[in-house]
Design a protein around this motif. Structure first.
Motif, mmCIF file in Angstrom:
data_model
loop_
_atom_site.group_PDB
_atom_site.id
_atom_site.type_symbol
_atom_site.label_atom_id
_atom_site.label_comp_id
_atom_site.label_asym_id
_atom_site.label_seq_id
_atom_site.Cartn_x
_atom_site.Cartn_y
_atom_site.Cartn_z
ATOM 1 N N LEU B 35 0.906 -1.334 0.045
ATOM 2 C CA LEU B 35 0.062 0.067 0.021
ATOM 3 C C LEU B 35 0.839 1.285 0.081
ATOM 4 O O LEU B 35 0.862 2.098 -0.842
ATOM 5 C CB LEU B 35 -0.939 0.050 1.219
ATOM 6 C CG LEU B 35 -1.678 1.229 1.198
ATOM 7 C CD1 LEU B 35 -3.008 0.875 0.246
ATOM 8 C CD2 LEU B 35 -2.483 1.178 2.700
ATOM 9 N N THR B 36 1.920 1.340 0.926
ATOM 10 C CA THR B 36 2.705 2.592 0.926
ATOM 11 C C THR B 36 3.600 2.666 -0.286
ATOM 12 O O THR B 36 3.484 3.904 -0.777
ATOM 13 C CB THR B 36 3.795 2.487 2.088
ATOM 14 O OG1 THR B 36 3.180 1.518 3.348
ATOM 15 C CG2 THR B 36 4.137 3.828 2.562
ATOM 16 N N PHE B 37 4.080 1.664 -0.764
ATOM 17 C CA PHE B 37 4.572 1.673 -2.211
ATOM 18 C C PHE B 37 3.899 2.232 -3.107
ATOM 19 O O PHE B 37 4.233 3.259 -3.686
ATOM 20 C CB PHE B 37 5.195 0.435 -2.562
ATOM 21 C CG PHE B 37 5.753 0.289 -3.797
ATOM 22 C CD1 PHE B 37 7.132 0.463 -4.010
ATOM 23 C CD2 PHE B 37 5.263 -0.102 -4.987
ATOM 24 C CE1 PHE B 37 7.676 0.597 -5.180
ATOM 25 C CE2 PHE B 37 5.967 -0.113 -6.030
ATOM 26 C CZ PHE B 37 7.039 0.187 -6.482
ATOM 27 N N VAL B 38 2.549 1.709 -3.387
ATOM 28 C CA VAL B 38 1.926 2.147 -4.569
ATOM 29 C C VAL B 38 1.354 3.597 -4.454
ATOM 30 O O VAL B 38 1.472 4.389 -5.384
ATOM 31 C CB VAL B 38 0.734 1.236 -4.474
ATOM 32 C CG1 VAL B 38 -0.384 1.816 -5.580
ATOM 33 C CG2 VAL B 38 1.304 0.037 -5.093
ATOM 34 N N LEU B 39 0.873 4.024 -2.909
ATOM 35 C CA LEU B 39 0.560 5.272 -2.955
ATOM 36 C C LEU B 39 1.634 6.273 -3.098
ATOM 37 O O LEU B 39 1.579 7.518 -3.838
ATOM 38 C CB LEU B 39 -0.203 5.555 -1.528
ATOM 39 C CG LEU B 39 -1.513 5.052 -1.411
ATOM 40 C CD1 LEU B 39 -2.180 5.226 -0.172
ATOM 41 C CD2 LEU B 39 -2.311 4.897 -2.384
#
Ligand SMILES: Nc1ncnc2c1ncn2[C@@H]1O[C@H](COP(=O)(O)OP(=O)(O)OP(=O)(O)O)[C@@H](O)[C@H]1O
Ligand SMILES: [Mg+2]
Lengths: 234, 402
Positions: B35-39
């Motif tokens: 999640l953090t990566f994509v955001l």
């Protein structure tokens, strides 16, 4: 101290058939008694012990402890009762694995609302002769030693009542003898002790032997030697 | 209950279930990291898109692209119909268009001595410097005369210069483009990658006439950019331009355009679409990873609770209340779920920065990502640890101990 009146407990098997584990069971136990409960397998001994220790609820009848009705306490009240007044010792020890003897013994203190006193766990372990094994985990202890840890756990909150359901059932005769000596000594110090046993020799050491058959009390023998104080008979 | 002691006791139980703790940590790590990566990358891409679009369109421009209604895709026969004269004649008599620049492009092999590189070759007019707001950092832009005379002069991007000249000075250097000799007269300002991930510094710009006559031998152009005097006139100007170009191409009312106009309004619309992909669908995909991680953690905890039903029974037998049991499992799961989650957030941020810098995106940091990952972790911990433990704690101790 304990008054059971007309206790009934019926279990329903998964198959739907119901089993009357206890029927119209009445029993009075006085402070300081050492009571042995005997009976065939399936006669209802464990059911009786569980009800005495509030691990199970009777379907009917009343249970008074020092005159207070404890069977109708709410969940929190029953937990407090078990924590303060009862020490339970099981056939299967029920120690937390990978956990030191000391931490196992101190478990009831976690749930106690008394202010923590240092050294209670150590004292209890010393009382059962395991002062030098405090950091051992259950797998590093013999069966007899494990059961002694379990007794120390039952003692740590200084309850008046000790309940032991076949505490020597998993032990060799020597260890069983030692465990029994501990209960006898605790009884001499004033604890009320109720223990379930199949062993006639063990039962012979008790002041009072209660025999159960198919959920009913069929015999209640008191010995002359058992001149315990404040004892009541049916 | 003695809360501090219960907390330390719960923490000490964690290493006793090493494998389970590790798997719960791993599952929440993966979810939070995804999640953090994509955001973060999405946020970086969104900013990059805004910057690039501004670079291309400025505030007020219309881009004419040869070919019909699609912006991308294979070659179309009617794509060949846009010519320099088309634009020149259409724009004449439209004072609202301040300036325009045609563009033709091809991929070529460029050489300097033994060094060779494949680069994008752009043919433009001398007005390109102003129209596309990209000048030279060294040397000089070619002038109108150069375009008129089909001069073999070239402006070179930083990447192309490095592959052909190494650390040497490219200005004044001789290069061969598809075996035709050119003189490098300037180095283009650094641009970076565009939204398609293409390195816009691996380019060479030559006069469009030179490209059309000497290299490609074509009569058509690929596109043209028209600078408007007044940004608010964008839609009217585009409509007028369209009407004129259609009549010049003799299109009847039944026929669709054989060119495409990108107006400021249309660009806004396209960006909105791209933005919703970046800010909605990508995070949604990552959230799925997080939910799956949560389900894995919940399953593991559910298994753990039933494996520990005796332990729960014993704790109840020595005086624990159901809320004490729930509290213990809450501490246990929180530590493993949040431990994994926080590590995942850090990992996702690091990976995000790494990928962002590779794609030459400005390193983005998304607080939304962190908050969302933490929130999901909390929900996971609560659902997976406390609910089964509470249910188990409601059993009679005698039943749990059997
Ligand atoms: N949870 C339960 N569900 C159904 N039946 C039960 C349950 N617990 C006990 N029983 C039944 O109740 C009866 C009394 O059981 P209990 O465990 O009290 O016997 P016991 O005297 O302790 O036997 P043992 O000497 O084998 O331990 C038995 O017939 C047993 O099968
Ligand atoms: Mg039994």
């Amino acid at each position: 101290m304990i008054e059971l009146n007309e206790i009934g407990r019926t279990y329903t098997r998964p198959s739907g058939e119901s089993v009357q584990a206890l029927t119209g069971f009445s029993l009075h136990i006085g402070r300081g008694e050492l009571v042995a409960i005997v009976g065939a397998s399936g006669s209802g001994k464990s059911t009786l012990m569980n009800i005495l220790g509030l691990l199970d609820r009777p379907d009917s009848g009343s249970y008074r402890f020092h005159g207070d009705d404890v069977a109708t306490l709410d969940v929190a009240g029953q937990a407090r009762f078990r924590n303060r007044h009862v020490g339970f010792v099981f056939q299967a020890f029920h120690l937390l694995p990978k956990t030191s003897a000391l931490e196992n013994v101190e478990l009831p203190l976690l749930y106690s609302d008394r202010s923590p006193v240092a050294g209670l766990g150590r004292k209890a372990l010393e009382a059962v002769g395991l002062g030098d094994r405090m950091q051992h985990t259950p797998s590093e202890l013999s069966g007899g030693q494990q059961q002694r840890v379990a007794i120390a756990r039952a003692l740590v909150n200084e309850p008046e009542l000790l309940l032991a359901d076949e505490p020597t059932g998993n032990l060799d005769p020597t260890s069983a003898g030692e465990i029994l000596d501990i209960f006898a000594a605790l009884n001499r110090e004033g604890k009320t002790v109720v223990l379930v046993t199949h062993d006639v020799a063990i039962a012979a050491r008790a002041h009072r032997v209660i025999r159960i058959e198919r959920g009913r009390l069929v015999a209640d023998d008191s010995r002359e030697s058992a001149a315990a104080t404040g004892r009541t008979h049916r | 209950m003695n809360t501090p002691q219960l907390i330390t006791h719960s923490l000490r139980t964690l290493p006793r279930h090493r494998l389970r703790t590790a798997f719960i940590m791993l599952s929440s790590f993966v979810g939070a990291a995804a999640l953090t990566f994509v955001l973060c990358v999405g946020e970086g891409a969104r900013r990059k898109m805004l910057v690039t679009v501004r670079q291309i369109f400025g505030d007020s421009a219309i881009v004419v692209v040869a070919g019909g209604n699609q912006l991308m895709g294979g070659p179309r026969p009617d794509a060949a119909r846009l010519t320099l004269d088309d634009i020149e004649d259409t724009v004449r008599g439209m004072p609202e268009i301040e300036l325009w620049d045609p563009q033709q492009t091809m991929t070529v092999a460029a050489k300097h001595g033994n060094a060779a590189a494949t680069v994008r070759l752009l043919g433009q007019s001398e007005r390109s410097e102003r129209v596309w707001s990209r000048s030279v950092s060294r040397g000089a832009y070619f002038d109108a005369m150069a375009v008129k005379r089909l001069d073999r002069v070239a402006l070179i991007g930083e990447t192309a210069a490095r592959s052909l000249f190494g650390t040497g000075d490219p200005i004044g250097g001789e290069i061969q483009i598809e075996a035709v000799p050119f003189t490098v007269v300037g180095v283009l300002e650094r641009f970076g990658t565009d939204i398609h991930g293409m390195d816009r510094d691996n380019e060479i710009v030559v006069p469009i006439s030179t490209l059309m006559r000497r290299l490609a031998n074509v009569d058509t152009i690929a596109a043209a950019k028209l600078l408007l005097r007044d940004a608010r006139q964008g839609e009217q100007t585009a409509a007028e331009f369209r009407r004129r170009l259609r009549s010049r191409h003799a299109l009847t009312s039944g026929q669709s355009d054989d060119f495409r106009l990108l107006t400021p309004v249309e660009v806004q619309r396209m960006m909105g679409k791209a933005r919703s992909v970046l800010s909605l669908y990508l995070p949604l995909a990552a959230a799925v990873a997080l939910v799956v991680g949560g389900i894995v953690a919940a399953t593991l905890m559910l298994g753990a609770v039933s494996a520990r039903i005796r332990e729960i029974g014993l704790r109840r037998a020595v005086g624990a209340q159901p809320k004490d049991i729930a509290f213990q499992f809450l501490v246990e799961t929180s530590v493993s779920v949040f431990g994994g989650g926080v590590a995942g957030i850090v990992g996702g941020l690091l990976a995000g920065q790494l990928v962002a810098s590779r794609l030459q995106l400005t390193g983005a940091f998304s607080w939304n990502a962190v908050a969302l990952a933490l929130l999901m972790s909390a929900a996971t911990a609560l659902l997976s640890g406390v609910i089964p433990a509470r249910r188990a704690a409601r059993l009679l101790p005698a039943e749990a101990l059997r």
